[in-house]
Motif scaffolding. Structure first.
Motif, PDB file in Angstrom:
ATOM      1  N   SER A 100       9.948  20.654  -4.705  1.00 44.67           N
ATOM      2  CA  SER A 100       9.153  21.886  -5.002  1.00 44.67           C
ATOM      3  C   SER A 100       8.293  22.589  -6.346  1.00 44.67           C
ATOM      4  O   SER A 100       7.532  23.371  -6.387  1.00 44.67           O
ATOM      5  CB  SER A 100      10.279  22.979  -5.349  1.00 44.67           C
ATOM      6  OG  SER A 100      11.458  22.632  -5.989  1.00 44.67           O
ATOM      7  N   MET A 101       8.739  21.548  -7.393  1.00 44.37           N
ATOM      8  CA  MET A 101       7.711  21.524  -8.525  1.00 44.37           C
ATOM      9  C   MET A 101       7.498  20.063  -8.996  1.00 44.37           C
ATOM     10  O   MET A 101       8.598  19.302  -9.367  1.00 44.37           O
ATOM     11  CB  MET A 101       8.244  22.546  -9.380  1.00 44.37           C
ATOM     12  CG  MET A 101       6.720  22.877 -10.769  1.00 44.37           C
ATOM     13  SD  MET A 101       7.547  23.864 -11.843  1.00 44.37           S
ATOM     14  CE  MET A 101       9.042  23.549 -12.504  1.00 44.37           C
ATOM     15  N   ILE A 102       6.591  19.502 -10.210  1.00 41.82           N
ATOM     16  CA  ILE A 102       6.798  18.388 -10.339  1.00 41.82           C
ATOM     17  C   ILE A 102       7.353  18.453 -12.319  1.00 41.82           C
ATOM     18  O   ILE A 102       6.769  19.104 -13.107  1.00 41.82           O
ATOM     19  CB  ILE A 102       5.116  17.743 -10.736  1.00 41.82           C
ATOM     20  CG1 ILE A 102       4.780  18.058  -9.453  1.00 41.82           C
ATOM     21  CG2 ILE A 102       5.776  16.518 -11.158  1.00 41.82           C
ATOM     22  CD1 ILE A 102       3.102  17.176  -9.517  1.00 41.82           C
ATOM     23  N   MET A 103       8.613  17.627 -12.447  1.00 39.99           N
ATOM     24  CA  MET A 103       9.393  17.861 -13.369  1.00 39.99           C
ATOM     25  C   MET A 103       9.243  16.514 -14.220  1.00 39.99           C
ATOM     26  O   MET A 103       9.958  15.918 -13.330  1.00 39.99           O
ATOM     27  CB  MET A 103       9.947  18.492 -13.547  1.00 39.99           C
ATOM     28  CG  MET A 103      10.892  18.768 -14.803  1.00 39.99           C
ATOM     29  SD  MET A 103      12.261  19.690 -15.362  1.00 39.99           S
ATOM     30  CE  MET A 103      11.681  21.084 -14.530  1.00 39.99           C
ATOM     31  N   LEU A 104       8.654  16.958 -15.239  1.00 35.53           N
ATOM     32  CA  LEU A 104       8.188  14.791 -16.184  1.00 35.53           C
ATOM     33  C   LEU A 104       9.714  15.164 -17.326  1.00 35.53           C
ATOM     34  O   LEU A 104       8.993  15.459 -18.235  1.00 35.53           O
ATOM     35  CB  LEU A 104       6.981  14.224 -16.508  1.00 35.53           C
ATOM     36  CG  LEU A 104       5.799  14.645 -15.579  1.00 35.53           C
ATOM     37  CD1 LEU A 104       4.510  14.143 -15.758  1.00 35.53           C
ATOM     38  CD2 LEU A 104       6.375  13.538 -13.948  1.00 35.53           C
ATOM     39  N   LYS A 105      10.859  14.649 -17.611  1.00 35.43           N
ATOM     40  CA  LYS A 105      11.356  14.618 -18.249  1.00 35.43           C
ATOM     41  C   LYS A 105      11.188  13.078 -19.145  1.00 35.43           C
ATOM     42  O   LYS A 105       9.907  12.563 -18.677  1.00 35.43           O
ATOM     43  CB  LYS A 105      12.644  14.871 -17.389  1.00 35.43           C
ATOM     44  CG  LYS A 105      12.871  15.651 -17.020  1.00 35.43           C
ATOM     45  CD  LYS A 105      13.744  16.242 -16.742  1.00 35.43           C
ATOM     46  CE  LYS A 105      15.204  17.624 -17.926  1.00 35.43           C
ATOM     47  NZ  LYS A 105      16.500  17.766 -17.686  1.00 35.43           N
ATOM     48  N   ASP A 106      12.175  13.096 -20.089  1.00 31.89           N
ATOM     49  CA  ASP A 106      12.479  11.741 -20.968  1.00 31.89           C
ATOM     50  C   ASP A 106      11.697  10.299 -20.452  1.00 31.89           C
ATOM     51  O   ASP A 106      11.377   9.341 -20.970  1.00 31.89           O
ATOM     52  CB  ASP A 106      13.115  12.182 -22.394  1.00 31.89           C
ATOM     53  CG  ASP A 106      14.873  11.954 -21.080  1.00 31.89           C
ATOM     54  OD1 ASP A 106      14.538  12.326 -20.598  1.00 31.89           O
ATOM     55  OD2 ASP A 106      15.059  12.315 -22.572  1.00 31.89           O
ATOM     56  N   ASN A 107      13.012  10.540 -19.193  1.00 27.98           N
ATOM     57  CA  ASN A 107      12.458   8.959 -18.872  1.00 27.98           C
ATOM     58  C   ASN A 107      11.502   8.595 -17.635  1.00 27.98           C
ATOM     59  O   ASN A 107      10.851   7.854 -17.844  1.00 27.98           O
ATOM     60  CB  ASN A 107      14.075   8.608 -17.181  1.00 27.98           C
ATOM     61  CG  ASN A 107      15.403   8.816 -18.338  1.00 27.98           C
ATOM     62  OD1 ASN A 107      15.374   8.444 -19.264  1.00 27.98           O
ATOM     63  ND2 ASN A 107      15.855   9.026 -17.803  1.00 27.98           N
ATOM     64  N   PHE A 126      -2.966  19.862  -6.524  1.00 31.90           N
ATOM     65  CA  PHE A 126      -3.662  21.538  -6.964  1.00 31.90           C
ATOM     66  C   PHE A 126      -2.155  21.783  -6.631  1.00 31.90           C
ATOM     67  O   PHE A 126      -2.034  23.273  -7.316  1.00 31.90           O
ATOM     68  CB  PHE A 126      -5.173  22.204  -6.290  1.00 31.90           C
ATOM     69  CG  PHE A 126      -4.832  22.816  -5.288  1.00 31.90           C
ATOM     70  CD1 PHE A 126      -4.755  23.438  -4.752  1.00 31.90           C
ATOM     71  CD2 PHE A 126      -4.920  21.595  -3.868  1.00 31.90           C
ATOM     72  CE1 PHE A 126      -4.777  24.605  -3.845  1.00 31.90           C
ATOM     73  CE2 PHE A 126      -5.256  22.351  -3.047  1.00 31.90           C
ATOM     74  CZ  PHE A 126      -4.865  23.595  -2.651  1.00 31.90           C
ATOM     75  N   SER A 127      -1.595  21.988  -5.882  1.00 32.21           N
ATOM     76  CA  SER A 127      -0.734  22.809  -5.413  1.00 32.21           C
ATOM     77  C   SER A 127       0.686  23.008  -6.005  1.00 32.21           C
ATOM     78  O   SER A 127       1.402  24.407  -5.509  1.00 32.21           O
ATOM     79  CB  SER A 127      -0.139  23.103  -3.686  1.00 32.21           C
ATOM     80  OG  SER A 127       0.190  21.371  -3.397  1.00 32.21           O
ATOM     81  N   LEU A 128       1.566  22.266  -6.451  1.00 34.57           N
ATOM     82  CA  LEU A 128       2.132  22.463  -7.183  1.00 34.57           C
ATOM     83  C   LEU A 128       2.040  22.352  -8.910  1.00 34.57           C
ATOM     84  O   LEU A 128       0.921  21.563  -9.553  1.00 34.57           O
ATOM     85  CB  LEU A 128       3.018  21.043  -7.242  1.00 34.57           C
ATOM     86  CG  LEU A 128       3.018  20.457  -5.864  1.00 34.57           C
ATOM     87  CD1 LEU A 128       4.135  18.975  -5.909  1.00 34.57           C
ATOM     88  CD2 LEU A 128       4.391  21.439  -5.355  1.00 34.57           C
ATOM     89  N   LEU A 129       2.726  23.068  -9.175  1.00 34.28           N
ATOM     90  CA  LEU A 129       3.006  23.060 -10.939  1.00 34.28           C
ATOM     91  C   LEU A 129       3.648  21.770 -11.382  1.00 34.28           C
ATOM     92  O   LEU A 129       3.605  21.769 -11.022  1.00 34.28           O
ATOM     93  CB  LEU A 129       3.591  24.712 -11.828  1.00 34.28           C
ATOM     94  CG  LEU A 129       3.183  25.621 -11.518  1.00 34.28           C
ATOM     95  CD1 LEU A 129       4.168  27.233 -11.397  1.00 34.28           C
ATOM     96  CD2 LEU A 129       2.166  26.347 -11.767  1.00 34.28           C
ATOM     97  N   LEU A 130       3.327  21.595 -12.988  1.00 35.27           N
ATOM     98  CA  LEU A 130       4.102  20.431 -13.176  1.00 35.27           C
ATOM     99  C   LEU A 130       4.184  20.678 -14.831  1.00 35.27           C
ATOM    100  O   LEU A 130       3.660  21.744 -15.682  1.00 35.27           O
ATOM    101  CB  LEU A 130       2.916  19.465 -13.845  1.00 35.27           C
ATOM    102  CG  LEU A 130       2.800  18.312 -14.386  1.00 35.27           C
ATOM    103  CD1 LEU A 130       1.523  16.887 -13.589  1.00 35.27           C
ATOM    104  CD2 LEU A 130       3.474  17.752 -15.737  1.00 35.27           C
TER     105      LEU A 130
END
Length: 301
Positions: free
Chosen positions: A170-177, A198-202
């Motif tokens: 449902s959203m792109i989340m980029l964490k440390d790993n 374009f449709s997903l928040l990062l």
């Protein structure tokens, strides 16, 4: 003309949710109902009581309705979902065959206890933050119980906060790993954008002001300042907004604070230089709200 009726929170639920209720009931009675054998199926009335020692928010109504509906019972609510109540309060009356009332009793009470507990804690955290003057978003996290996320996220919404992302899709989340595996923040963002569109928040987790600069420059929508606290948090947030909001920069982004947030340190984290305050305190280790279901003895003629 548009209706002025406020939609029910139940309108949020996906088509598949009722099958979860069926699974909960199957888990609780996988074979014989030994206790129900001695009760029988005469029509009875039971009072659903909200107990405990604190003012609480009622949450979980559609789930309880469905639990008893699948057992051939009906629920009459005496409060609206999202309303607060003081202990001891009769929040509902449940009617149906005695054995069926007891088949649904523990499943319904356990669900209501946790969902209402999350709604109650969510409202408390939001009220505290607003009392400190915070105008931004209060959000839960994805640190939910496997198989029970729908109920827990639902409780957050009823409690008046943002449920944050529901799942990995449902959203792109980029964490440390993610960043370490990709080699850099910029590389991770570019790879994620190439498939997320374009449709997903990062949302990108950063550990320092320098990492935040890189994430903003690479096009992140949300910058999570992880475990940055106190005066450092205020200073970093102010400098980022001044630097990237300056004429000619034109970068649009939100700043998020997360990590180790409690009621005790909420005031120092609930600052208006920050747009989003996300915390697991609203659902992990939350005190459940005590409910009980009491069958009423029929009056003698």
């Amino acid at each position: 003309m548009a209706s002025s009726t406020i939609p029910s929170y139940a309108h949020l639920l996906p088509p598949s949710w009722k099958t979860q209720v069926t699974a909960w009931l199957a888990e609780d009675t996988p074979s014989f109902d030994y206790g129900g054998f001695v009760v029988g199926e005469d029509e009875r009335e039971a009072f659903l009581l909200g107990k405990g020692k604190q003012t609480a928010v009622l949450a979980g109504v559609p789930f309880v309705n469905e639990i008893f509906a699948q057992l051939g019972c009906t629920v009459e609510w005496h409060l609206k979902e999202g309303e607060t109540f003081e202990p001891v309060k009769r929040v509902a009356t449940v009617r149906g065959p005695a054995r069926h009332l007891l088949l649904g009793e523990r499943v319904a009470l356990n669900l209501l206890a946790r969902c209402s507990g999350i709604a109650t804690k969510s409202k408390r955290i939001k009220d505290l933050a607003r009392g400190y003057g915070f105008k931004g978003i209060i959000a839960g996290t994805r640190k939910t119980t496997p198989g029970f996320r729908l109920v827990e996220k639902y409780g957050m919404i009823v409690g008046g906060i943002d449920p944050h992302r529901h799942d990995l899709s449902s959203m792109i989340m980029l964490k440390d790993n993610h960043i370490w595996s990709s080699g850099s923040i910029t590389a991770a963002i570019e790879q994620a954008r190439s498939v997320g569109g374009f449709s997903l928040l990062l949302d990108v987790e950063v550990q320092s002001e320098e990492e935040a600069d890189e994430a903003i420059a690479a096009g992140a929508d949300v910058i999570m300042l992880d475990n940055i606290e106190g005066a450092e948090l205020v200073g970093v947030a102010q400098r980022l907004k001044e630097r990237w909001g300056a004429p000619g920069k034109g970068k649009k982004f939100l700043l998020e604070t997360s990590g180790n947030i409690t009621e005790n340190n909420l005031q120092e984290r609930a600052i208006n230089e920050i747009d989003i305050l996300s915390t697991s305190v609203v659902h992990q280790s939350v005190q459940h709200i005590d409910f009980s279901l009491k069958l009423q003895i029929p009056k003698k003629a």
